[in-house]
Scaffold this motif. Structure first.
Motif, PDB file in Angstrom:
ATOM      1  N   SER A  55      26.477  54.473  -3.085  1.00 22.15           N
ATOM      2  CA  SER A  55      27.126  53.973  -1.868  1.00 22.15           C
ATOM      3  C   SER A  55      26.492  52.658  -1.433  1.00 22.15           C
ATOM      4  O   SER A  55      27.197  51.710  -1.038  1.00 22.15           O
ATOM      5  CB  SER A  55      27.013  55.007  -0.746  1.00 22.15           C
ATOM      6  OG  SER A  55      27.635  56.221  -1.108  1.00 22.15           O
ATOM      7  N   LEU A  56      25.181  52.589  -1.503  1.00 21.53           N
ATOM      8  CA  LEU A  56      24.489  51.363  -1.101  1.00 21.53           C
ATOM      9  C   LEU A  56      24.771  50.222  -2.078  1.00 21.53           C
ATOM     10  O   LEU A  56      24.891  49.060  -1.670  1.00 21.53           O
ATOM     11  CB  LEU A  56      22.987  51.632  -1.005  1.00 21.53           C
ATOM     12  CG  LEU A  56      22.591  52.632   0.106  1.00 21.53           C
ATOM     13  CD1 LEU A  56      21.096  52.930   0.048  1.00 21.53           C
ATOM     14  CD2 LEU A  56      22.967  52.088   1.480  1.00 21.53           C
ATOM     15  N   SER A  57      24.915  50.523  -3.380  1.00 28.41           N
ATOM     16  CA  SER A  57      25.274  49.485  -4.354  1.00 28.41           C
ATOM     17  C   SER A  57      26.669  48.956  -4.077  1.00 28.41           C
ATOM     18  O   SER A  57      26.922  47.742  -4.168  1.00 28.41           O
ATOM     19  CB  SER A  57      25.206  50.046  -5.778  1.00 28.41           C
ATOM     20  OG  SER A  57      23.884  50.371  -6.133  1.00 28.41           O
ATOM     21  N   ALA A  58      27.586  49.857  -3.737  1.00 28.89           N
ATOM     22  CA  ALA A  58      28.945  49.425  -3.404  1.00 28.89           C
ATOM     23  C   ALA A  58      28.943  48.546  -2.158  1.00 28.89           C
ATOM     24  O   ALA A  58      29.665  47.541  -2.087  1.00 28.89           O
ATOM     25  CB  ALA A  58      29.842  50.651  -3.194  1.00 28.89           C
ATOM     26  N   ALA A  59      28.119  48.905  -1.160  1.00 25.60           N
ATOM     27  CA  ALA A  59      28.025  48.088   0.049  1.00 25.60           C
ATOM     28  C   ALA A  59      27.446  46.714  -0.271  1.00 25.60           C
ATOM     29  O   ALA A  59      27.876  45.690   0.290  1.00 25.60           O
ATOM     30  CB  ALA A  59      27.174  48.806   1.088  1.00 25.60           C
ATOM     31  N   THR A  60      26.478  46.669  -1.170  1.00 24.74           N
ATOM     32  CA  THR A  60      25.878  45.392  -1.581  1.00 24.74           C
ATOM     33  C   THR A  60      26.922  44.507  -2.246  1.00 24.74           C
ATOM     34  O   THR A  60      26.994  43.297  -1.992  1.00 24.74           O
ATOM     35  CB  THR A  60      24.699  45.643  -2.534  1.00 24.74           C
ATOM     36  OG1 THR A  60      23.722  46.438  -1.861  1.00 24.74           O
ATOM     37  CG2 THR A  60      24.079  44.336  -2.979  1.00 24.74           C
ATOM     38  N   ASP A  61      27.740  45.094  -3.135  1.00 25.70           N
ATOM     39  CA  ASP A  61      28.793  44.321  -3.791  1.00 25.70           C
ATOM     40  C   ASP A  61      29.791  43.788  -2.760  1.00 25.70           C
ATOM     41  O   ASP A  61      30.247  42.638  -2.861  1.00 25.70           O
ATOM     42  CB  ASP A  61      29.529  45.189  -4.812  1.00 25.70           C
ATOM     43  CG  ASP A  61      28.660  45.538  -6.007  1.00 25.70           C
ATOM     44  OD1 ASP A  61      27.640  44.857  -6.219  1.00 25.70           O
ATOM     45  OD2 ASP A  61      28.995  46.503  -6.731  1.00 25.70           O
ATOM     46  N   LEU A  62      30.110  44.596  -1.762  1.00 19.99           N
ATOM     47  CA  LEU A  62      31.048  44.163  -0.731  1.00 19.99           C
ATOM     48  C   LEU A  62      30.452  43.012   0.081  1.00 19.99           C
ATOM     49  O   LEU A  62      31.173  42.082   0.478  1.00 19.99           O
ATOM     50  CB  LEU A  62      31.394  45.341   0.180  1.00 19.99           C
ATOM     51  CG  LEU A  62      32.539  45.135   1.172  1.00 19.99           C
ATOM     52  CD1 LEU A  62      33.839  44.809   0.435  1.00 19.99           C
ATOM     53  CD2 LEU A  62      32.721  46.366   2.055  1.00 19.99           C
ATOM     54  N   ALA A  63      29.149  43.048   0.294  1.00 10.67           N
ATOM     55  CA  ALA A  63      28.488  41.939   0.992  1.00 10.67           C
ATOM     56  C   ALA A  63      28.576  40.657   0.172  1.00 10.67           C
ATOM     57  O   ALA A  63      28.759  39.559   0.727  1.00 10.67           O
ATOM     58  CB  ALA A  63      27.029  42.304   1.261  1.00 10.67           C
ATOM     59  N   ASP A  64      28.467  40.778  -1.153  1.00  7.93           N
ATOM     60  CA  ASP A  64      28.604  39.596  -2.011  1.00  7.93           C
ATOM     61  C   ASP A  64      30.013  39.019  -1.918  1.00  7.93           C
ATOM     62  O   ASP A  64      30.200  37.797  -1.932  1.00  7.93           O
ATOM     63  CB  ASP A  64      28.299  39.963  -3.464  1.00  7.93           C
ATOM     64  CG  ASP A  64      26.811  40.127  -3.718  1.00  7.93           C
ATOM     65  OD1 ASP A  64      26.009  39.580  -2.942  1.00  7.93           O
ATOM     66  OD2 ASP A  64      26.449  40.813  -4.702  1.00  7.93           O
ATOM     67  N   ASP A  65      31.003  39.894  -1.846  1.00  3.79           N
ATOM     68  CA  ASP A  65      32.382  39.420  -1.689  1.00  3.79           C
ATOM     69  C   ASP A  65      32.529  38.663  -0.368  1.00  3.79           C
ATOM     70  O   ASP A  65      33.156  37.590  -0.321  1.00  3.79           O
ATOM     71  CB  ASP A  65      33.359  40.597  -1.709  1.00  3.79           C
ATOM     72  CG  ASP A  65      33.300  41.390  -2.999  1.00  3.79           C
ATOM     73  OD1 ASP A  65      33.000  40.791  -4.044  1.00  3.79           O
ATOM     74  OD2 ASP A  65      33.541  42.616  -2.956  1.00  3.79           O
TER      75      ASP A  65
END
Length: 725
Positions: free
Chosen positions: A645-655
């Motif tokens: 979940s935290l990795s997905a949130a990190t990717d969304l922050a990059d977007d």
């Protein structure tokens, strides 16, 4: 004869053309400019004309008197000489002919009565002195820097597959290919009417080995999958020392092609190209030579074309007798027309005769029975019937005598027509379920159980397949795998002709094909080279990628293969081949979304990889849509504190950062940092990385003081971790 214009002819079989050219260059170098004229005359042995008659014709048909003829002697010439039974010697020729031996062979009558030099046991300078002294009666001039090297020399930059078996015939094709390359620089070798099995690849391979000494660089590129061509150019750039092995594919491939455009004396072979449209963007410019082999037509807009047809009857007979020295000319003459003069069928027939000690008459009976069976079953109708029958004959024999070899070649038939590591064939699938395991033991591959136990059974069966002509084997590795070798390339590699593979697949019913596919999926999953971003593993991944594509992982039921397929897309991304990575990840994601559903682990892994490629291509909105959906599903299934979940949130922050929404990126990174500190601890590497990202966000938003405080904390924490060991 006056030295003003001395004329000579060099007679040779087609495969000795490099030696003929080298001798001609040395004779021309030794005379004053324009004082020596040399004509090359290839001997057409397959017309049945004796060599002495051909030589006599050289003197009669010349536009001007010929002073002497140089006759290039090699094993190839002697084989052809024996085939036409030599003919009666015209002894008046002996004083005008200089026999030059380029291989360690004994001169037959009447040439043994004539003195002539040997070149195979001399340095280039000594060889030049010998041939010039014998023909012109003087010492050789120093070779020019650009003069042809002594034939047989291999350039330092070379990745051409080893020869396998005997190459016979095709003299006219070799000379035609040489002539076309010299004139046009780029030649497409096509099978006539799209025929397979006629020897297109073998012709290109023989050319590379025969004429390799003329080039500073010879590079062989399997081109059946254009998506992987960039890797081959990248490997060339590494081999030339122009880039490091960790350089991204796009940059490395561009560097290699720039090098080719700016240099000469190179040969690049694109083997098994599918279409001119797909290959055209990869064709190198410049003044080197390019060979393209293809079953398809339509190459005229980008290359001159050379058609390869079936063997002549004489060539078929010679090929059969070369592979089976005990075969009489009469028996070979009976076999050749039944085999349709197809080189691939002739190799299989001869291999079968030798390995099984079958009499030619009995083989013809067996072959007829198997051809009839193939036609009755309405299989292989798109392939030459004689070839289908030959394969059916040998597989029936293997079923009783060597089921391991039969199982191995069936496995190879479902992999790519590329080098297959022998060790890969002996791997076991660690994830085989009990149910599938019971099924596996009952189907045709059950014989493979235990082949990796060190008994040598695997190697012996591979050797038998090679003797039968079903596979080509290359024992010495040329793949540059630098770390632990999950593909076991040290054992060598095997290659299966794509037409043989298609016929082997066609032999199996639908249920058996699925059984073999399931086994192949397990092998590929077991061979996963590991971390996609580790540059030391890219060589292994490069070798595995064609076989992963051939397995069609988008439609596979094997979870391990699906995971390896996502890793393969990540390898392409890490290597900088972003569009190929995007295409693969998109294919996987679309198919799995439909088959497995949006919450399946493999679907979500493919979604993340696809989003990474889209983000790299600057398509941030599309990436954001995928990442937001993945974050929602991960949180619902695993909770907000889970690492996925935290990795997905990190990717969304990059977007968000890519879209310029720094505020959203800051809110996400701040939440991620808080959760990682609470769950993992403040000094955990993931927490430190989150702090570094948040500092970036704060600085961009003008919160310089807090950003600096966070950077100071990151530096202090990292120093403390290092000091703690």
């Amino acid at each position: 004869m006056s030295d003003a214009r001395r004329r000579f002819v060099i007679s040779h079989v087609g495969r000795d053309r490099p030696w003929a050219e080298w001798i001609a260059a040395r004779l021309a170098d030794a005379g004053a400019p324009g004082s020596v004229e040399v004509r090359l005359a290839g001997w057409r042995w397959d017309t049945g004309q004796p060599l002495t008659e051909a030589l006599y014709g050289c003197f009669l048909d010349a536009d001007a008197p010929i002073e002497r003829a140089v006759l290039v002697f090699s094993a190839s010439l002697l084989e052809a000489h024996d085939y036409v039974d030599g003919g009666k010697a015209d002894l008046s020729l002996l004083g005008k002919v200089v026999p030059v031996r380029v291989e360690s062979v004994a001169l037959p009558e009447p040439w043994s009565r004539v003195s002539g030099p040997t070149l195979f046991d001399a340095s280039p300078a000594d060889a030049a002195d010998r041939v010039v002294a014998a023909v012109l009666g003087r010492s050789a001039a120093p070779a020019a820097p650009a003069a042809p090297r002594l034939p047989g020399h291999r350039p330092d930059v070379w990745n051409v597959p080893a020869r396998d078996g005997v190459f016979v015939g095709r003299d006219d094709s070799l000379i035609g290919l040489r002539t076309a390359l010299s004139a046009d620089g780029r030649v497409a070798v096509e099978g006539r009417f799209g025929m397979g099995g006629v020897g297109k690849t073998r012709l290109a391979l023989e050319y590379a080995h025969r004429f390799g000494s003329d080039y500073d660089l010879v590079w062989w590129i399997p081109a059946d999958r254009p998506v992987l061509v960039g890797d081959q150019f990248a490997a060339l750039a590494v081999r030339l020392g122009l880039v490091g092995p960790a350089t991204d594919t796009g940059t490395a491939a561009t560097v290699a092609r720039t090098y080719l455009r700016r240099n000469t004396d190179w040969l690049v072979v694109f083997d098994n190209a599918e279409s001119a449209e797909a290959l055209a963007p990869w064709l190198p410019g410049g003044n080197g030579h390019t060979i393209i082999t293809s079953r398809t037509s339509g190459w005229a807009p980008i290359a001159s074309t050379l058609e390869v047809d079936l063997f002549s009857r004489a060539e078929s007979i010679q090929l059969l007798r070369s592979h089976d020295p005990g075969l009489s000319a009469l028996d070979a003459g009976r076999l050749a027309p039944v085999l349709g003069d197809l080189p691939l069928a002739a190799v299989l027939a001869a291999g079968y005769l030798v390995e099984t000690d079958t009499r030619p008459g009995d083989y013809l009976t067996e072959l007829a029975q198997h051809v009839a069976y193939v036609l009755d079953e309405q299989r292989s109708v798109n392939y030459p019937h004689a070839l289908a029958g030959a394969i059916s004959t040998v597989t029936s024999w293997l079923a009783n005598r060597d089921p391991v070899a039969l199982a191995l070649v069936r496995v190879c038939a479902f992999l790519a027509p590329r080098p297959i590591p022998i060790g890969l064939l002996g791997l076991a699938d660690p994830n085989l379920s009990d149910e599938v395991d019971r099924w596996f033991r009952s189907h045709p591959l059950a014989a493979l159980e235990g082949i990796a136990d060190g008994s040598g059974l695997l190697e012996r069966s591979v050797d038998r397949l090679q003797r039968l002509g079903l596979v080509q084997v290359e024992r010495r590795g040329r793949f540059g795998i630098a770390v632990e070798d999950p593909l076991n390339t040290a054992h060598g590699v095997v290659t299966l002709h794509r037409l043989v593979a298609a016929l082997l697949r066609d032999q199996l019913g639908a249920d058996r094909r699925e059984a073999v596919r399931a086994h192949v999926d397990g092998l590929l999953a077991a061979a996963d080279p590991g971390e996609p971003t580790d540059a030391r593993r890219w060589a292994a991944w490069t070798l595995l990628l064609p076989h992963l594509y051939a397995a069609d992982p988008a439609h596979s039921d094997h979870s391990g293969l699906r995971a390896s397929a996502v890793s393969a897309a990540r390898v392409l991304l890490a290597r900088g081949d972003v569009r190929s990575a995007r295409d693969l990840a998109d294919q996987l994601h679309r198919r799995w979304l439909d088959r497995l559903g949006p919450d399946d682990e493999d679907t979500l892994r493919a979604a993340r990889c696809l989003a990474q490629t889209l983000r790299t291509l600057g398509r941030f909105e599309a990436a954001q849509e995928l990442d937001a959906d993945r974050l929602r599903r991960r949180r619902e299934a695993l909770g907000e504190d889970h690492s996925d979940s935290l990795s997905a949130a990190t990717d969304l922050a990059d977007d968000a950062w890519g879209l310029g929404d720094v505020g959203l990126a800051r809110r996400l990174d701040e939440e991620i940092l808080a959760r990682r500190r609470r769950v993992l601890g403040e000094s955990h590497p993931s927490a430190i990385e989150s702090a570094r990202r948040l500092a970036r966000d704060l600085a961009a938003l003008g919160e310089a003081k807090r950003a600096e405080e966070l950077r100071t904390w990151v530096e202090h924490t990292e120093t403390t971790r290092r000091d703690a060991g």
